[in-house]
Each structure stands twice: as C-alpha cells, then as structure tokens.
Design a protein around this motif. Structure first.
Motif, PDB file in Angstrom:
ATOM      1  N   MET A   1     -18.380 -19.722  -2.641  1.00 29.44           N
ATOM      2  CA  MET A   1     -18.318 -18.427  -3.310  1.00 29.44           C
ATOM      3  C   MET A   1     -17.258 -18.452  -4.405  1.00 29.44           C
ATOM      4  N   ASP A   2     -17.477 -17.681  -5.473  1.00 28.10           N
ATOM      5  CA  ASP A   2     -16.423 -17.509  -6.458  1.00 28.10           C
ATOM      6  C   ASP A   2     -15.568 -16.306  -6.059  1.00 28.10           C
ATOM      7  N   VAL A   3     -14.606 -15.968  -6.879  1.00 26.46           N
ATOM      8  CA  VAL A   3     -13.664 -14.902  -6.536  1.00 26.46           C
ATOM      9  C   VAL A   3     -14.372 -13.559  -6.354  1.00 26.46           C
ATOM     10  N   LYS A   4     -15.274 -13.234  -7.263  1.00 22.03           N
ATOM     11  CA  LYS A   4     -15.980 -11.956  -7.182  1.00 22.03           C
ATOM     12  C   LYS A   4     -16.810 -11.859  -5.909  1.00 22.03           C
ATOM     13  N   GLU A   5     -17.532 -12.912  -5.581  1.00 20.98           N
ATOM     14  CA  GLU A   5     -18.340 -12.919  -4.360  1.00 20.98           C
ATOM     15  C   GLU A   5     -17.450 -12.840  -3.120  1.00 20.98           C
ATOM     16  N   ALA A   6     -16.296 -13.521  -3.171  1.00 29.48           N
ATOM     17  CA  ALA A   6     -15.381 -13.500  -2.032  1.00 29.48           C
ATOM     18  C   ALA A   6     -14.809 -12.106  -1.800  1.00 29.48           C
ATOM     19  N   ILE A   7     -14.507 -11.385  -2.883  1.00 25.42           N
ATOM     20  CA  ILE A   7     -13.978 -10.017  -2.751  1.00 25.42           C
ATOM     21  C   ILE A   7     -15.015  -9.131  -2.067  1.00 25.42           C
ATOM     22  N   ASN A   8     -16.277  -9.276  -2.454  1.00 26.24           N
ATOM     23  CA  ASN A   8     -17.341  -8.484  -1.824  1.00 26.24           C
ATOM     24  C   ASN A   8     -17.507  -8.852  -0.353  1.00 26.24           C
ATOM     25  N   TYR A   9     -17.362 -10.132  -0.032  1.00 31.06           N
ATOM     26  CA  TYR A   9     -17.479 -10.572   1.359  1.00 31.06           C
ATOM     27  C   TYR A   9     -16.334 -10.009   2.191  1.00 31.06           C
ATOM     28  N   LEU A  10     -15.115 -10.043   1.640  1.00 32.63           N
ATOM     29  CA  LEU A  10     -13.965  -9.478   2.346  1.00 32.63           C
ATOM     30  C   LEU A  10     -14.149  -7.983   2.571  1.00 32.63           C
ATOM     31  N   ARG A  11     -14.698  -7.315   1.571  1.00 30.41           N
ATOM     32  CA  ARG A  11     -14.935  -5.877   1.707  1.00 30.41           C
ATOM     33  C   ARG A  11     -15.944  -5.604   2.814  1.00 30.41           C
ATOM     34  N   TYR A  12     -16.959  -6.492   2.925  1.00 28.77           N
ATOM     35  CA  TYR A  12     -17.941  -6.370   3.999  1.00 28.77           C
ATOM     36  C   TYR A  12     -17.269  -6.491   5.365  1.00 28.77           C
ATOM     37  N   GLY A  13     -16.194  -7.285   5.424  1.00 26.73           N
ATOM     38  CA  GLY A  13     -15.447  -7.448   6.671  1.00 26.73           C
ATOM     39  C   GLY A  13     -14.339  -6.433   6.849  1.00 26.73           C
TER      40      GLY A  13
END
Length: 225
Positions: A1-13
């Motif tokens: 994942m890139d940074v943007k995708e990782a931020i969305n994944y963290l938000r999902y968690g």
C-alpha cells in the motif's frame, strides 16, 4: 500500500492518522515499511504491518474480527479463477471439495466458456466417476474422453504424471439416460490397440458403479444437477 491507501486502512481499523504522522511512524520503524526508490517521500507499506499496528492500539474484538474478515476477502480475490469467455485455448481446473476424493472439474469447451463436471475418485480401484448433467450445454464429457483427459485429472490429483496409472484407470461418465446403466460411458486403455477407447474396462468397473451418481444422472433431465 502507499501512504494514502494506508491512511484509509488505518481509518478502517479505527485509527485516524495524517500523512505526516504516518511517514514519521515509518521513519521511526513504529510501522514497518519500505521507501520507494526514486519516489521521494513515498512508501510501500505491507498490509500485515498496518494490521499489527492497529491490533496493538486497540482492544476491541470487533476491530480484530473486521480486519480478519477483510484479509480473507483479499485472499479470496487473489485466488479467484478468472476466465475470458472469448478465449480459444484449452484450460482445465480441478478444485477439491470439503470431502475427500471429491472434486469440481472445470473444462473450457469447443464454443465459449467452460463446462462444470463433478468427480469422485476411487483410488483403490483406479476408477474416476464423473457426472456430466448436460444442464448448461457446451461440450459433453464424452467428447473429452481421451487419454489426455484422464491423465490431466490424475496429474492434478497426484501432482505428477504417471502413464502406468493412467492406463490402469477407467473413466465412468454418468449422463442423462432412461435405460438401465445406459447413462454410463466407459473409457479405458486398450492395450492391444495402444489407445484409449469406449467400452474398455467395463467388465472390471461395472461392479463399482456409483449408485448415487447413477441416480442423479437418471434424474437430472427433470431436476438438473
């Protein structure tokens, strides 16, 4: 994942983090990631690293459950078999069911798409029982009943080619019929002509006819399989 995708994944968690905070965590190795070469400020971040970080920060069992469910969805998508209906090449897929020696067999046909057959393998007696309900059209199993067809099934089951085993194996194809045992086609190796042919192996294999398969073959004209 890139940074943007990782931020969305963290938000999902359940974790809100800015891109600056995430890059800082990456540089400090709090979250494990790899900087991309020739792309200043960008990163490759494994999903597993983000998941571990989320699980460290939360005690909610629901979050852990959701992350596990999302991971399984990803695994399913990565393993999904896709097939271009317009392709002309020959492809086969053998998928084991939850039962031992039971399989779904997908075979590309002479027109478009593929046929679905159901297989039960009697390893002790060297017999492949195959139901072809003809319900969805396409190419019947009888038209595929060659030595290669048998060899391909055995190769996918055992993981290696064994010509001696292939020649000992009889294929029983159960199709729609109204006369007793007429719904079965026998295919086996004829040692005299050194080729596979219809009717070969009948005398040996008929005592091992799968009554369940036979009944389904006789009924499938009304019910489908």
């Amino acid at each position: 994942m890139d940074v943007k995708e990782a931020i969305n994944y963290l938000r999902y968690g359940g974790i809100n983090m800015t891109s600056a905070a995430l890059r800082s965590a990456l540089r400090k190795n709090i979250i494990v990631g790899l900087p991309k070469e020739n792309e200043k400020g960008n990163w490759f971040i494994p999903e597993s690293s983000l998941r571990d970080y989320i699980l460290q920060k939360t005690k909610s069992p629901i979050v852990g459950y959701n992350l596990g469910k999302e991971e399984e969805r990803g695994n399913f998508r990565r393993k999904l078999i896709t097939y271009d209906l317009g392709r002309n090449d020959f492809s086969t897929f053998l998928l084991q069911t939850m039962l031992e020696n039971d399989y779904h067999f997908l075979v590309s046909n002479f027109t478009n798409g593929y046929n679905h057959f159901y297989i039960r393998y009697d390893q002790g007696n060297n017999i492949i029982h195959l139901i072809d309900d003809l319900f969805f059209g396409g190419t019947s199993a009888i038209n595929w009943s060659t030595g290669y067809f048998i060899e391909d099934i055995l190769f996918k089951i055992h993981g290696e080619k064994d010509h001696e085993l292939t020649e000992k194996t009889v294929l029983l194809i159960y199709t729609c019929a109204e006369r007793p045992y007429g719904g079965i086609t026998y295919v086996g190796y004829n040692s005299a002509s050194k080729q596979f042919d219809f009717g070969v192996g009948r005398e040996r294999a008929k005592e091992f006819i799968n009554k369940e398969f036979l009944k389904r073959a006789e009924n499938n004209r009304e019910e489908g399989f």
